[in-house]
Design an enzyme around this catalytic site. Structure first.
Site, mmCIF file in Angstrom:
data_model
loop_
_atom_site.group_PDB
_atom_site.id
_atom_site.type_symbol
_atom_site.label_atom_id
_atom_site.label_comp_id
_atom_site.label_asym_id
_atom_site.label_seq_id
_atom_site.Cartn_x
_atom_site.Cartn_y
_atom_site.Cartn_z
ATOM 1 N N GLN A 17 11.114 13.896 -11.505
ATOM 2 C CA GLN A 17 10.971 13.335 -10.131
ATOM 3 C C GLN A 17 10.900 11.821 -9.465
ATOM 4 O O GLN A 17 10.956 12.270 -8.652
ATOM 5 C CB GLN A 17 9.701 12.828 -11.030
ATOM 6 C CG GLN A 17 8.929 12.437 -9.739
ATOM 7 C CD GLN A 17 6.754 11.994 -10.401
ATOM 8 O OE1 GLN A 17 6.419 11.861 -9.333
ATOM 9 N NE2 GLN A 17 6.904 13.382 -10.932
ATOM 10 N N GLU A 139 6.965 9.244 -16.766
ATOM 11 C CA GLU A 139 6.067 7.968 -16.590
ATOM 12 C C GLU A 139 5.278 7.504 -16.654
ATOM 13 O O GLU A 139 4.842 6.230 -16.660
ATOM 14 C CB GLU A 139 5.373 9.960 -15.134
ATOM 15 C CG GLU A 139 3.910 9.400 -14.600
ATOM 16 C CD GLU A 139 4.643 8.295 -13.895
ATOM 17 O OE1 GLU A 139 3.824 7.295 -13.625
ATOM 18 O OE2 GLU A 139 4.545 8.273 -12.989
ATOM 19 N N ASP A 168 7.264 7.215 -11.465
ATOM 20 C CA ASP A 168 7.753 8.276 -11.476
ATOM 21 C C ASP A 168 8.163 7.764 -9.840
ATOM 22 O O ASP A 168 9.646 7.176 -8.826
ATOM 23 C CB ASP A 168 7.682 9.376 -11.781
ATOM 24 C CG ASP A 168 8.230 10.119 -12.598
ATOM 25 O OD1 ASP A 168 9.446 8.630 -13.485
ATOM 26 O OD2 ASP A 168 7.338 10.694 -13.700
ATOM 27 N N GLY A 247 -10.040 -7.906 -6.335
ATOM 28 C CA GLY A 247 -9.886 -8.764 -4.346
ATOM 29 C C GLY A 247 -11.088 -9.582 -5.086
ATOM 30 O O GLY A 247 -11.728 -9.649 -5.673
ATOM 31 N N GLY A 248 -11.039 -9.555 -3.423
ATOM 32 C CA GLY A 248 -12.014 -11.013 -3.254
ATOM 33 C C GLY A 248 -13.378 -10.392 -3.406
ATOM 34 O O GLY A 248 -14.368 -11.017 -3.157
#
Length: 415
Positions: A17, A139, A168, A247-248
């Site tokens: 892959q 993977e 991968d 995140g924020g």
């Protein structure tokens, strides 16, 4: 106008892959990708997870479109000479063999440079230089070694790997960028170079926000946007954050109408600060707009579990698509949890070429992903994957071999 990579010839020694993801992307952009395979067997994924008897598996077909396949025995002296000719005529050699395999074949970097000083040799490996560089990696190993698994899942459960193939395919995308960059530099220098994309490095690059959080945790001892705040405890390392956004703008996955029978009747909801007043009005909690315990992002952090529970009362009265339509009307960021079945049947994705139906001479029609990167002057034509050795004679003829020479090589078992 042609394709972006017209005239670039790729010698593809990749399998499974990570490498095939890279070379398929280059093929979509117009490169001539010659996939070198073992006679009678080929890429191992041709038969892995096979769903149609005696046909190449979807695992193979979805990673090897737009390529040409030749079979070559590189252990055969005549086959080795053919490989030398290929190296002399190609721009890039891409491989994801086990560490040292190319050297053991007799094709060290120095030998390749003797044959073609303009050749770019691009490699996917599990780890970069260090104590693990000789280890074989797949993977999920890459996801674990790159920091993804330790930060994925819920706080009361074990580490979890993601369904996205960030080890991968993610590393293959990184390698493709490295190859194109090396090709660009070659215009200036006239020289080839080595390009390395380590899977651990690629996963970590995609987990950079967690490395950010590790440093914040070291300094403050707490990550206020994580669900462990304010009642949980934090250890020395970034914890698993469930469905927190990272995140924020706090986010969470919420139930929608039908969740009891549909495992994907959910929506991702983000309580973005600029639209907080609209969220409050929509769910019937307008008093939160001016309440000092809810009016500011910092005030809301200790109460996120309560807030999302209240929003979920609203989403559970609507399907995920009904909720999304209303939320988008007020610019409230959200996204439905789409199943693979829903994605496969999404006509808009087919219209943009993100999902493509391809016809194969053995397995018939199948769906595959299209090029995720769209160039206005280099549109992608997604073609089927090659049959094993389908283009051997064609490529040999392009290299200058006569029919008699090709027949002799075949009789010798070199091709």
């Amino acid at each position: 106008m042609g394709k972006a990579l017209d005239g670039v010839r790729i010698l593809d020694f990749t399998h499974v892959q990570s490498g095939p993801t890279c070379t398929q992307l280059l093929a979509w952009f117009g490169a001539d990708v010659i996939k070198v395979e073992r006679a009678g067997a080929g890429d191992i994924t041709r038969e892995q997870l096979r769903d149609v008897p005696d046909a190449d598996s979807l695992y193979f077909t979805m990673l090897n479109g737009n390529k040409r396949s030749i079979t070559l025995d590189t252990k055969n002296p005549e086959g080795k000479r053919v490989l030398e000719t290929l190296i002399q005529h190609c721009d890039v050699l891409v491989e994801n063999f086990a560490p040292g395999a190319l050297d053991r074949m007799g094709f060290t970097w120095e030998r390749i440079q003797e044959l073609n000083p303009r050749m770019i040799v691009a490699s996917v490996k599990g780890f970069g230089p260090g104590p693990y560089e000789d280890c074989k990696v797949y993977e999920n190993v890459a996801q674990c070694a790159g920091g993804a698994a330790s930060t994925t899942g819920f706080a009361d459960g074990p580490p979890v790997v993601t369904g996205a193939q960030i080890g991968d395919s993610g590393t293959g995308l990184h390698l493709a960028l490295g190859i194109v960059t090396a090709l660009y530099q070659r215009v200036q220098t006239g020289r080839g170079q080595k390009v390395l994309a380590a899977m651990q490095d690629g996963v970590l690059n995609l987990c950079r926000v967690k490395l950010r959080d590790q440093q914040r945790l070291d300094r403050t001892g707490v990550l206020k946007e994580y669900p462990q705040f304010p009642n949980g405890t934090f250890g020395e390392a970034v914890p698993r954050a469930g469905n927190a956004s990272g995140g924020g703008q706090p986010g969470w996955i919420l139930k929608c109408k039908g969740w009891g029978t549909d495992p994907n009747a959910y929506i991702y909801f983000i309580t973005q600060a600029p639209v907080w007043d609209r969220i409050c009005k929509l769910i019937g909690r307008e008093e939160w707009i001016s309440d000092p315990d809810y009016a500011t992002p910092n005030a809301r952090l200790p109460k996120l579990k309560e807030i999302f529970a209240e929003i979920e009362h609203w989403t559970m009265q609507r399907t995920k698509f009904e909720a999304m339509a209303l939320l988008n009307k007020y610019d409230i960021p959200c996204g439905p949890i789409l199943s693979m079945k829903e994605i496969a049947e999404d006509q808009s994705l087919r219209a943009t070429g993100t999902i493509v139906e391809v016809d194969h001479p053995v397995r018939g029609k199948y769906l595959t992903v299209g090029n995720p990167i769209k160039l206005s002057d280099s549109p992608t034509d997604v073609k089927r994957s090659p049959l094993l050795g389908e283009h051997t004679e064609e490529v040999m003829a392009e290299l200058g071999y006569s029919s008699e020479q090709i027949n002799a090589l075949r009789a010798a078992g070199a091709i």
